[in-house]
Design a protein around this motif. Sequence first.
Motif, PDB file in Angstrom:
ATOM      1  N   ARG A 215       1.747 -15.270  -2.357  1.00 23.68           N
ATOM      2  CA  ARG A 215       2.872 -14.663  -1.640  1.00 23.68           C
ATOM      3  C   ARG A 215       2.369 -13.805  -0.489  1.00 23.68           C
ATOM      4  N   ARG A 216       3.224 -13.686   0.511  1.00 21.72           N
ATOM      5  CA  ARG A 216       2.885 -12.900   1.695  1.00 21.72           C
ATOM      6  C   ARG A 216       3.076 -11.418   1.417  1.00 21.72           C
ATOM      7  N   ILE A 217       2.090 -10.627   1.838  1.00 24.21           N
ATOM      8  CA  ILE A 217       2.113  -9.177   1.614  1.00 24.21           C
ATOM      9  C   ILE A 217       2.482  -8.423   2.883  1.00 24.21           C
ATOM     10  N   SER A 218       2.007  -8.881   4.016  1.00 23.25           N
ATOM     11  CA  SER A 218       2.261  -8.162   5.270  1.00 23.25           C
ATOM     12  C   SER A 218       3.678  -8.423   5.766  1.00 23.25           C
ATOM     13  N   LEU A 219       4.191  -7.480   6.538  1.00 27.08           N
ATOM     14  CA  LEU A 219       5.544  -7.568   7.063  1.00 27.08           C
ATOM     15  C   LEU A 219       5.613  -8.551   8.231  1.00 27.08           C
TER      16      LEU A 219
ATOM     17  N   ILE B  92      -1.185  -0.798   2.286  1.00 22.61           N
ATOM     18  CA  ILE B  92      -0.052  -1.686   1.990  1.00 22.61           C
ATOM     19  C   ILE B  92       0.097  -1.817   0.480  1.00 22.61           C
ATOM     20  N   SER B  93       1.269  -1.504  -0.016  1.00 22.83           N
ATOM     21  CA  SER B  93       1.543  -1.679  -1.437  1.00 22.83           C
ATOM     22  C   SER B  93       1.670  -3.167  -1.754  1.00 22.83           C
ATOM     23  N   LEU B  94       0.935  -3.622  -2.745  1.00 27.23           N
ATOM     24  CA  LEU B  94       1.000  -5.027  -3.129  1.00 27.23           C
ATOM     25  C   LEU B  94       2.240  -5.329  -3.964  1.00 27.23           C
ATOM     26  N   LEU B  95       2.939  -4.276  -4.395  1.00 29.69           N
ATOM     27  CA  LEU B  95       4.142  -4.470  -5.201  1.00 29.69           C
ATOM     28  C   LEU B  95       5.376  -4.695  -4.336  1.00 29.69           C
ATOM     29  N   ASP B  96       5.566  -3.807  -3.329  1.00 20.28           N
ATOM     30  CA  ASP B  96       6.778  -3.913  -2.510  1.00 20.28           C
ATOM     31  C   ASP B  96       6.482  -4.156  -1.030  1.00 20.28           C
ATOM     32  N   CYS B  97       5.195  -4.329  -0.665  1.00 20.13           N
ATOM     33  CA  CYS B  97       4.772  -4.656   0.720  1.00 20.13           C
ATOM     34  C   CYS B  97       5.047  -3.524   1.708  1.00 20.13           C
ATOM     35  N   VAL B  98       5.293  -2.311   1.236  1.00 28.08           N
ATOM     36  CA  VAL B  98       5.562  -1.175   2.117  1.00 28.08           C
ATOM     37  C   VAL B  98       4.256  -0.652   2.698  1.00 28.08           C
ATOM     38  N   GLU B  99       4.274  -0.353   3.997  1.00 28.64           N
ATOM     39  CA  GLU B  99       3.110   0.200   4.679  1.00 28.64           C
ATOM     40  C   GLU B  99       3.157   1.724   4.688  1.00 28.64           C
ATOM     41  N   HIS B 100       1.993   2.338   4.532  1.00 26.67           N
ATOM     42  CA  HIS B 100       1.830   3.779   4.686  1.00 26.67           C
ATOM     43  C   HIS B 100       0.694   4.002   5.682  1.00 26.67           C
ATOM     44  N   VAL B 101       0.985   4.626   6.798  1.00 28.18           N
ATOM     45  CA  VAL B 101      -0.022   4.825   7.833  1.00 28.18           C
ATOM     46  C   VAL B 101      -1.035   5.862   7.376  1.00 28.18           C
TER      47      VAL B 101
END
Length: 694
Positions: free
Chosen positions: A233-237, A274-283
Amino acid sequence: MTLRALENGERGKNSRGIRNHDYPLAEVPDIADSQVWKQVEEFFTKVHAPSFGHLSNAEDLAVSPDGTRLAFTGHIWSSLKDGPKTHVYIVDLPTGSSKSADPVPVAASHGPHNNKKPKWSPDGKTLVFLSDRIRAGQYQLFYLRSDRIGEAQPLISEPLQGIIEDFSWSHDGSAILIGLAAFGLPKSGFEGSGTLVDLDVSRSQWTPVVKTDHTAMDVRSLWLHDLQSHQTRRISLPGRNIWRFAWCGPQDAVAIVSDRPGEGAYKESSLVKISLLDCVEHVMVERGEYFMAQPTASPSGSKVAFVESVGGDRTKLAGCIVCVDSKTNKQTRIASNVDIASLEWFNEETLFSMGLRDLTSVALKVNVLTHEVRELWSTGNACGPSYPQPAGLPGGGFAVVRQGWELQPEIGLVSEGGAYTRILSFEDDGGRWLRPQLGQSHAVSWSSTDGLEIQGLLYLPPKGQKPYPLILNVHGGPMSAFVDQWMGYRTWVAFLVAQGYAVLNANPRGSLGRGRNFTQGVVGDVGGGDATDLLKGLDYLVSSGVADASRLGVIGGSYGGFQSAWLTTLTNRFAAAIPISPVSDWNLQWLSSDLRQRTLDNRPYDIESLYFRRSPLRYVHRCKTPTLQLVGKVDQCTPPAQAHYYHTALLDHGVKSCIVEYPKEGHGIRQFPALIDACCRMVSWFDHFMPVDK
């Protein structure tokens, strides 16, 4: 017989019977049946033919978790025309009292295409690598079980729609992160420019090429493959371009990302988790003044380290170490006297790194808590295809691919105590034939006008007497560096030395290996202090009796191509110039290149900016030097139009000029038989205007 004599012998007519008394062979369209071609082809055949069907080089070293085996990408030649293929090999490493000399590597991959970048699973039972065996150019993941007999199998049943550029095992071996590039994206300059393979065979020949901003799919994306469920599955936005990535603990990835996929967008990147669970980025680190490279997280993911670089090709960066706390994002810069090119965590507190100091490859162990930096080993030789690329050994020590002007590539081990042991040499009869023709190499230094020390590598021909006809060779970048490599980094360096020319591989300000201030010295001053550094190097060699002032040439690719043109507008001392993939106008470079460099004053539309005032095209009226330009038609870093503009301008001002464009080459002339053709034209041009037998 020398090439000079050969050329004189056929100067009455060229290969098509045309009289050519008044111009060098370099200007003849078809030279494939000339005597010069035959001698150049014979030179490269003697160098490479002994390695046909055998290993000739290695990269991508990967040590098994138990330290008993080494996997690597091996280079195999079959002919000059086809060039080297790459396959994955495994070699046993000496253990304990075992001191087996040059163990025999075993091929782990086969087939007509290429295989590369092997990486062991954490338990050492599975080896995964990239292969384009299904469709040329479309790299996918394949795996090989070390406890079973058989050929490697696809890791993912349905190939991902794109080209896998890199991957990373999780620490527990349950999953793999995958970096996937969309078809048609640009390659970096160090990779040869041009584009990644485009598999759209349905497009008609008349279909136009449309350029606009990128779509959400035209990026490098990050994917996760679960080895238990076999799900990918794709992780990046969507729309986010992932340049580099690594695991950061079991539930996150750390990545260098940008909003655009073009080569010029790399500097606009941020470091994110990048969270592998919900794909959310944190700078973690916002985009800034410098480039980021080599992101890597400690085993627990509590710390992330990366290399902060002034600039350069995105695949070839070096600089200082920055360590980031994963929870607070607090950054700490760790000072050393080495420009770091590689990073690897030894444990939660310690980094193993390697980089350049002056002309030396240096390995370090760095404590990220105390900032203690301990030097493990150093060598005057290169330890990789360009910058050092070691592979750490469990318990300490590391493996490298070592090479030098007189040293064909070899794989060696460095112990924790700093003792070096060769385990696999790629020396062959071709190298033994070439070595006597290379002459001596010397590390040299001189003072620039402002007193700054400049360094370089001087290669002298084995025959002849001082002063020699000398060719100044300028590297690309400008944030790059020459180090001591087999055949002088580019094969044509050794070829020119074998023909009787001295060659100076110079590292002017802006080069790596001398610290940030030295590298930063070219920013906002391209064609200024760096050009002075190069010219002072010639002054030094002329005054010391090494170089003949009446027989000086200049050559270089990319930024070196720019300097090869720019220097001839500053002085008339050069008898001949050969810019390769050059920049002749920085403003047009900004508008047409996929790099969009910011090493000038960032005012590309201002006619008084450095984009205009440091362009050879603007001062072409001052050039009197015969100029031969060599370019690749598919080059997107320095588009060939740059050379065409300059060629026309030179002719308009009565300067001897010739441009040679190779239809299948990109950034630099790299493949045979184009490289044979280019070397014929190089030596013909230099021999016509600054002959060895004066």
